[in-house]
Write an enzyme that holds these catalytic residues in place. Structure first.
Site, PDB file in Angstrom:
ATOM      1  N   CYS A 113     -52.294 -31.927   3.995  1.00 22.80           N
ATOM      2  CA  CYS A 113     -53.342 -31.999   2.965  1.00 22.80           C
ATOM      3  C   CYS A 113     -52.761 -31.830   1.561  1.00 22.80           C
ATOM      4  O   CYS A 113     -53.389 -32.189   0.572  1.00 22.80           O
ATOM      5  CB  CYS A 113     -54.395 -30.928   3.206  1.00 22.80           C
ATOM      6  SG  CYS A 113     -55.185 -31.054   4.804  1.00 22.80           S
ATOM      7  N   HIS A 252     -59.341 -27.306  -2.221  1.00 20.03           N
ATOM      8  CA  HIS A 252     -59.250 -28.285  -1.134  1.00 20.03           C
ATOM      9  C   HIS A 252     -60.594 -28.307  -0.408  1.00 20.03           C
ATOM     10  O   HIS A 252     -61.126 -27.262  -0.029  1.00 20.03           O
ATOM     11  CB  HIS A 252     -58.126 -27.854  -0.189  1.00 20.03           C
ATOM     12  CG  HIS A 252     -57.958 -28.720   1.005  1.00 20.03           C
ATOM     13  ND1 HIS A 252     -58.067 -30.081   0.944  1.00 20.03           N
ATOM     14  CD2 HIS A 252     -57.694 -28.419   2.293  1.00 20.03           C
ATOM     15  CE1 HIS A 252     -57.875 -30.580   2.152  1.00 20.03           C
ATOM     16  NE2 HIS A 252     -57.648 -29.594   2.990  1.00 20.03           N
ATOM     17  N   ASN A 282     -63.323 -33.155   5.337  1.00 18.50           N
ATOM     18  CA  ASN A 282     -61.937 -32.923   4.920  1.00 18.50           C
ATOM     19  C   ASN A 282     -61.174 -34.247   4.942  1.00 18.50           C
ATOM     20  O   ASN A 282     -60.920 -34.800   6.008  1.00 18.50           O
ATOM     21  CB  ASN A 282     -61.295 -31.914   5.880  1.00 18.50           C
ATOM     22  CG  ASN A 282     -59.878 -31.540   5.491  1.00 18.50           C
ATOM     23  OD1 ASN A 282     -59.282 -32.169   4.608  1.00 18.50           O
ATOM     24  ND2 ASN A 282     -59.340 -30.528   6.139  1.00 18.50           N
TER      25      ASN A 282
HETATM   26  N1  ACO Z   1     -70.275 -27.563  17.451  1.00 16.72           N
HETATM   27  C1  ACO Z   1     -70.726 -26.490  18.124  1.00 16.72           C
HETATM   28  N2  ACO Z   1     -69.927 -25.493  18.532  1.00 16.72           N
HETATM   29  C2  ACO Z   1     -68.616 -25.588  18.237  1.00 16.72           C
HETATM   30  C3  ACO Z   1     -68.087 -26.689  17.547  1.00 16.72           C
HETATM   31  C4  ACO Z   1     -68.969 -27.703  17.147  1.00 16.72           C
HETATM   32  N3  ACO Z   1     -68.573 -28.793  16.466  1.00 16.72           N
HETATM   33  N4  ACO Z   1     -66.760 -26.482  17.401  1.00 16.72           N
HETATM   34  C5  ACO Z   1     -66.458 -25.318  17.971  1.00 16.72           C
HETATM   35  N5  ACO Z   1     -67.590 -24.774  18.490  1.00 16.72           N
HETATM   36  C6  ACO Z   1     -67.740 -23.504  19.208  1.00 16.72           C
HETATM   37  C7  ACO Z   1     -66.465 -23.039  19.839  1.00 16.72           C
HETATM   38  O1  ACO Z   1     -66.267 -23.661  21.088  1.00 16.72           O
HETATM   39  C8  ACO Z   1     -66.707 -21.553  19.954  1.00 16.72           C
HETATM   40  O2  ACO Z   1     -67.519 -21.342  21.087  1.00 16.72           O
HETATM   41  P1  ACO Z   1     -67.245 -20.075  22.054  1.00 16.72           P
HETATM   42  O3  ACO Z   1     -67.431 -18.867  21.169  1.00 16.72           O
HETATM   43  O4  ACO Z   1     -68.280 -20.241  23.107  1.00 16.72           O
HETATM   44  O5  ACO Z   1     -65.833 -20.235  22.527  1.00 16.72           O
HETATM   45  C9  ACO Z   1     -67.558 -21.221  18.723  1.00 16.72           C
HETATM   46  O6  ACO Z   1     -68.074 -22.493  18.275  1.00 16.72           O
HETATM   47  C10 ACO Z   1     -66.779 -20.548  17.611  1.00 16.72           C
HETATM   48  O7  ACO Z   1     -65.583 -21.293  17.378  1.00 16.72           O
HETATM   49  P2  ACO Z   1     -64.558 -20.888  16.235  1.00 16.72           P
HETATM   50  O8  ACO Z   1     -63.410 -21.815  16.269  1.00 16.72           O
HETATM   51  O9  ACO Z   1     -64.287 -19.415  16.333  1.00 16.72           O
HETATM   52  O10 ACO Z   1     -65.460 -21.133  14.939  1.00 16.72           O
HETATM   53  P3  ACO Z   1     -65.128 -20.822  13.452  1.00 16.72           P
HETATM   54  O11 ACO Z   1     -66.192 -20.023  12.863  1.00 16.72           O
HETATM   55  O12 ACO Z   1     -63.711 -20.363  13.266  1.00 16.72           O
HETATM   56  O13 ACO Z   1     -65.228 -22.267  12.783  1.00 16.72           O
HETATM   57  C11 ACO Z   1     -63.795 -24.041  12.033  1.00 16.72           C
HETATM   58  C12 ACO Z   1     -64.368 -23.285  13.233  1.00 16.72           C
HETATM   59  C13 ACO Z   1     -64.939 -24.675  11.289  1.00 16.72           C
HETATM   60  C14 ACO Z   1     -62.849 -25.100  12.541  1.00 16.72           C
HETATM   61  C15 ACO Z   1     -63.067 -23.067  11.097  1.00 16.72           C
HETATM   62  O14 ACO Z   1     -62.198 -22.234  11.814  1.00 16.72           O
HETATM   63  C16 ACO Z   1     -62.272 -23.798  10.037  1.00 16.72           C
HETATM   64  O15 ACO Z   1     -62.812 -24.544   9.235  1.00 16.72           O
HETATM   65  N6  ACO Z   1     -60.952 -23.566   9.989  1.00 16.72           N
HETATM   66  C17 ACO Z   1     -60.107 -24.253   9.049  1.00 16.72           C
HETATM   67  C18 ACO Z   1     -59.572 -25.433   9.705  1.00 16.72           C
HETATM   68  C19 ACO Z   1     -59.334 -26.600   8.797  1.00 16.72           C
HETATM   69  O16 ACO Z   1     -60.046 -26.807   7.843  1.00 16.72           O
HETATM   70  N7  ACO Z   1     -58.331 -27.374   9.129  1.00 16.72           N
HETATM   71  C20 ACO Z   1     -58.054 -28.577   8.451  1.00 16.72           C
HETATM   72  C21 ACO Z   1     -56.671 -28.696   7.951  1.00 16.72           C
HETATM   73  S1  ACO Z   1     -56.079 -27.314   7.173  1.00 16.72           S
HETATM   74  C22 ACO Z   1     -57.033 -27.304   5.927  1.00 16.72           C
HETATM   75  O17 ACO Z   1     -57.377 -28.361   5.455  1.00 16.72           O
HETATM   76  C23 ACO Z   1     -57.501 -26.002   5.466  1.00 16.72           C
END
Ligand code: ACO
Length: 325
Positions: A113, A252, A282
């Site tokens: 990114c 970002h 993103n």
């Molecule tokens: N819809 C419904 N439920 C979902 C989805 C979805 N699309 N995706 C995951 N879940 C569920 C998971 O399975 C999990 O269920 P469980 O508790 O039964 O196991 C629950 O939701 C919680 O999952 P987490 O991964 O803990 O959720 P979190 O609050 O961390 O959010 C997210 C996930 C949005 C990906 C977050 O961690 C995030 O944005 N991280 C940054 C990642 C990113 O942006 N990466 C891109 C490149 S790096 C950058 O650009 C920053």
């Protein structure tokens, strides 16, 4: 050293929109989950005949026009991407040809990114050293091509688009500071396993869905907040300004909660933060230049304004910078 500034910006995104409600029909998710966890409402998706260089071309034409620069006067094309048209030749070379930038060198830059901001730093250094006068820096991605539409944890997060900036010599300094960083120790938290020399493409890699993004979102979240905060503090210090002087913060556009956490840590008022993640998701290396272009064209930025931007991505890589518009 010659002062360097951004001469013009441009951006482009496919017309087709994929909403959270569309994703409800594809994977087990909900508009409510995506909105509350990420801030994303919709994202753009490229039609099958559109590739990264096509969006990069549109964005670059707009940047050239905004800067009133002819492509023949461009000395170099630096393009950040993780979704090139081909492994080789570089997408930058395809872009250079299409623009008719005959005098320009051209290469792609792989920094996740952070590709656009890394490119800005390289271009700036080349202009400062007298090696080039005008450089086109682009961040362009077709993320939907490497998204696993069966993995709800990743497929809802990304979108397609491109942003470009022409940078050049100027009487006054526009790019006041850039602070780059990387930590390859955690590369596995965000990567695409197959297709390279480590795991070459095969029927098995396709069957096992290894040509798609694999990500540990939770761990990335924490690292992103820490790195964006510290790089921003460093960029503010290096530019010799105070946080209060910042007119606009462009983080970002990955996740609204990441942006909000960084904003709070830096103590920047909410009204000074630029947000378009709700409309694009993103777009990786295109995220900051699309946001910058939208901020400029919508009048959120005026001449003389101080802009802080900050990005974090695969690698890990990160970068923050201050520009005086
Ligand atoms: N819809 C419904 N439920 C979902 C989805 C979805 N699309 N995706 C995951 N879940 C569920 C998971 O399975 C999990 O269920 P469980 O508790 O039964 O196991 C629950 O939701 C919680 O999952 P987490 O991964 O803990 O959720 P979190 O609050 O961390 O959010 C997210 C996930 C949005 C990906 C977050 O961690 C995030 O944005 N991280 C940054 C990642 C990113 O942006 N990466 C891109 C490149 S790096 C950058 O650009 C920053």
């Amino acid at each position: 050293m010659s002062p360097v500034r951004i001469l013009g910006t441009g951006s482009s995104a496919p017309e087709r929109i994929l909403t959270n409600f569309d994703f409800e029909k594809i994977v087990d998710t909900s508009d409510e989950w995506i909105r509350t966890r990420t801030g994303i409402v919709e994202r753009r998706i490229a039609d099958p005949d559109i590739a990264t260089s096509d969006m990069a071309y549109e964005a670059s034409l707009r940047a050239l026009e905004a800067a009133s620069v002819n492509s023949i006067d461009v000395d170099g094309v630096i393009l950040g991407t993780v979704t090139p048209d081909y492994f080789f030749p570089s997408t930058a070379c395809l872009l250079q040809s299409r623009l008719g930038a005959k005098k320009a060198f051209a290469f792609d830059l792989s920094a996740g990114c952070s590709g656009f901001v890394y490119g800005l730093q390289l271009g700036k250094a080349m202009i400062e050293s007298g090696e080039a006068r005008i450089i086109l820096v682009v961040g362009a991605e077709t993320m939907t091509r490497i998204m696993d539409f069966k993995d709800r944890a990743t497929c809802v997060l990304f979108g397609d688009g491109a942003g470009a900036a022409l940078i050049g010599k100027s009487d006054m300094s526009g790019i006041l500071s850039l602070c780059l960083g990387a930590n390859g120790d955690d590369w596995e938290l965000l990567h695409m396993p197959a297709g390279g020399s480590r795991i070459p493409p095969s029927e098995e890699t396709v069957r096992n869905r290894l040509h798609y993004i694999k990500m540990k979102g939770n761990d990335i979240f924490k690292e992103a907040v820490k790195a964006m905060e510290s790089a921003s503090i460093e960029a503010i210090r290096k530019a010799d300004i105070t946080t209060e002087e910042i007119d606009l913060f462009i983080p970002h556009q990955a996740n609204l909660r990441i942006m909000e956490a960084v904003r709070k840590r830096l103590d920047i008022p909410p009204k000074k933060v630029f947000i378009n993640v709700d409309r694009y998701g993103n777009t990786s290396s295109a995220s900051v230049p699309i946001a910058l272009d939208e901020a400029v064209r919508s009048g959120r930025v005026e001449r003389g304004d101080l802009i802080l931007f900050s990005v974090f991505g695969a690698g890990f890589t990160w970068a923050s910078g201050i520009i005086r518009w």
